[in-house]
Design a protein around this motif. Structure first.
Motif, short mmCIF file in Angstrom:
data_model
loop_
_atom_site.label_atom_id
_atom_site.label_comp_id
_atom_site.label_asym_id
_atom_site.label_seq_id
_atom_site.Cartn_x
_atom_site.Cartn_y
_atom_site.Cartn_z
N THR A 175 0.83 -1.22 0.00
CA THR A 175 0.00 0.00 0.00
C THR A 175 0.85 1.25 0.00
N MET A 204 1.17 4.27 -2.60
CA MET A 204 0.84 5.60 -2.11
C MET A 204 1.94 6.61 -2.46
N ALA A 230 -5.58 5.01 0.46
CA ALA A 230 -4.41 4.29 0.96
C ALA A 230 -4.22 4.49 2.46
#
Length: 657
Positions: free
Chosen positions: A548, A552, A576
């Motif tokens: 993630t 991001m 996110a």
């Protein structure tokens, strides 16, 4: 069923029968779509969709209808209901008989309702009877409590819940007046008059002792009411750049309420929302002017801070009977005021090309000093309180409340500072040479939101429907599914090796940190031991957080295909961020060590994990909001045949395209 649950069910019913059905009729085109429609009217959208359900639920819950009524009280309720029905029906009959009415989608011609018009007439009639009866029930309950012992009546008024009645009443009156052509001042005056009626009625029911308290509550209600009317007033220039300062002011207002110590979490949400509304209105009116002079910009920032300060002070008086200490009062609105100024400076400098070119770098340096010297110091004051509570071995309830105040302060102030910095970067770019990114994928965003919501829902209900032995496997599966979605998103690629290097480095740190957090909080810290299931879930959480954060800090902002637009970049960060905090927290909650019978430290395991997820989030967004390379990642656009005035060496990659 408790009174609170009854109120929630009533609020849901009112929303479905009111705004829900009208929206369905509007989509089905069962009105004349050539005329002003449902979403043209503030009272029909914000009013029916938010204010009336809140008013219905709060009135029923506070009136405690489940407690029963005497025979004389039931007569009063019946008379009030009949009077409301007659009044509601009378307004519809008068509207239908009017030879020259104001036409809209429910009344396409004089003396003629569309299908949606007939439904609206029936709903308004029934709602009028219900609200007058519910209000009468609350009045009777207050009178009964005041006659027996005045204490409960005073406590009922001296609470955040009283705003669930006052704010919807005043705001609905103001929006309805605006829909009928009233000016902002006239709408505010009518809203104040409505609040005076409510205060007088409360004094008649509970005695003169509650009038000063209700006056304070009315002051709390009128400020967000006026600001809401400001935010819903048509303005000449509504663009993302003109709206951002208002969002910054709202976040700063919410951050200012962190100085208040309040009991329930929902009360914190209500208090922060009211302060955010109060602070955002003046800034929105100024920022959306077609041409923003310097003096109105400064006055709007000052007025925003004053209104936030008033909200905090009035809330303290309502809940405790005294205002907060001067040091803490300044630590709230005072320390976040520079963030509002920085956000407004970006809006002002964007229209002043020559001024931005000459003083842009100085403005950026001054804004950095303001944020570090004032806003950051205010946040540190909240952290100092948390550290002091931990060193003093404070009770868990006190420590939890102190941490909540610190989280509220830093989350809102940090988000406001991030948006203000983006606004300033745009504003200090040479006029006419800034352009938004060109990557905007609504399908991708929708897929991410739907998948994340589904995974969160599954993990939330796992504790009730899944056997304890199967929960770790379910948590691992949910993390693996989200990892797959993130790896699919990473196919877009990075803008360069520097961005990729930064993203991977931060991902490794974040993944390792959260892996260790799961192992420590659900095992070692509470002497629970670490079994195989805990290790697997911890590893899944680490990989999930790493994937993630890689996205991001990478393709979520700028990919190999180009720069993501500012709006979508911020939405990507929000999705996110939610995944980085929620998925590890809920996945760890499926482990046996998440709720030990006996804890060895002050904090609970899941609370510690939530805190660690928050730390990771701040780290990643800080990196994602800064340049991901030391050389230009993109060039500010220029008219054909001209050289760009400068490159984006010092601005976030998601703000220059």
């Amino acid at each position: 069923m408790t009174a609170g649950r009854t109120g929630v069910r009533v609020a849901v019913i009112v929303w479905i029968l009111g705004f829900g059905m009208l929206a369905l009729l509007s989509v089905a085109r069962l009105g004349d779509d050539r005329l002003p429609g449902l979403f043209t009217f503030r009272s029909a959208t914000v009013g029916d969709g938010l204010l009336l359900p809140v008013l219905a639920g709060t009135t029923v819950a506070a009136g405690r209808w489940r407690a029963g009524w005497s025979r004389s009280e039931r007569r009063c309720l019946a008379v009030a209901a009949i009077a409301g029905l007659l009044a509601g029906a009378g307004t519809q009959v008068q509207w239908l008989l009017d030879p020259r009415p104001r036409l809209n989608w429910t009344l396409p011609a004089p003396h003629h309702f569309a299908i949606a018009g007939w439904y609206h007439a029936v709903f308004l009639t029934l709602a009028s009877g219900f609200f007058l009866s519910a209000g009468t029930g609350l009045w009777l309950r207050l009178r009964h409590e005041a006659r027996s012992t005045p204490g409960p009546a005073i406590r009922r008024v001296r609470s955040v819940a009283v705003l669930g009645v006052l704010v919807p009443v005043s705001a609905f009156v103001a929006l309805l007046a605006q829909d009928n052509g009233a000016t902002l001042g006239q709408a505010g005056g009518l809203a104040a008059a409505a609040l005076l009626v409510v205060v007088a009625a409360t004094g008649a029911a509970a005695g003169p002792r509650v009038v000063p308290v209700m006056a304070v509550a009315a002051g709390l209600a009128i400020l967000p009411t006026i600001s809401l009317a400001c935010l819903l007033t048509p303005r000449p220039t509504v663009t993302p750049l003109t709206v951002v300062p208002a969002v910054v002011a709202g976040l700063a207002g919410a951050s200012a309420t962190a100085v208040l110590r309040i009991g329930a979490r929902w009360e914190h949400v209500v208090v922060a929302s009211c302060a955010a509304l109060a602070a955002a209105g003046p800034v929105y009116l100024a920022a959306t002017l077609e041409r923003l002079p310097a003096l109105p910009a400064l006055l709007a920032c000052a007025l925003s801070s004053v209104m936030a300060t008033l909200e905090v002070s009035l809330f303290a008086r309502l809940l405790t009977g005294s205002r907060p200490a001067g040091r803490w009062l300044l630590a709230g609105p005072g320390t976040v005021a520079p963030i509002v100024v920085v956000g407004m400076a970006g809006r002002y400098l964007h229209q002043e090309a020559d001024l931005a070119a000459a003083w842009g770098n100085i403005a950026v340096a001054l804004s950095g000093l303001l944020l570090l010297a004032v806003a950051a110091r205010g946040v540190r004051m909240h952290f100092a309180a948390v550290i002091s509570a931990e060193e003093a071995d404070a009770p868990r309830s006190h420590l939890s409340a102190t941490k909540w105040q610190a989280y509220l302060a830093i989350v809102t102030a940090y988000a406001a500072a991030l948006l203000a910095s983006i606004s300033l970067v745009i504003g200090t770019t040479a006029g006419g040479h800034w352009s938004d990114g060109r990557i905007a994928d609504p399908v991708l965003l929708t897929v991410l939101v739907v998948v994340l919501a589904a995974l969160i829902t599954v993990l939330l209900v796992a504790g009730a429907v899944v056997a304890p032995t199967a929960r770790p496997g379910l948590a691992t599966l949910c993390c693996a599914l989200w990892c797959g979605v993130m790896f699919w998103c990473l196919r877009a690629g990075f803008s360069g090796w520097r961005q990729a290097g930064f993203a991977v480095l931060v991902a490794l740190v974040a993944g390792a940190f959260l892996t260790e957090s799961v192992l420590s909080n659900t095992g070692h810290l509470h002497d629970q031991g670490v079994d195989r299931a805990t290790r697997v879930v911890a590893l899944a959480v680490g990989v999930c957080a790493g994937a993630t954060t890689t996205w991001m800090a990478g393709p979520a902002l700028q990919s190999a295909g180009g720069v993501v637009t500012v709006g979508y970049a911020l939405l990507h960060l929000a999705v996110a961020a939610a995944a980085t905090v929620a998925l590890p927290f809920l996945a760890a909650g499926c482990l046996p060590g998440a709720r030990p019978a006996r804890t060895q430290v002050i904090g609970l395991p899941l609370a510690g994990l939530l805190q660690d997820g928050f730390v990771v989030l701040v780290l990643v967004i800080s990196v994602a909001g800064c340049p991901t390379s030391s050389s230009p990642t993109s060039t500010i656009s220029a008219p054909p045949g001209e050289r760009p005035s400068r490159t984006s060496r010092c601005c976030p990659p998601h703000t220059c395209g």
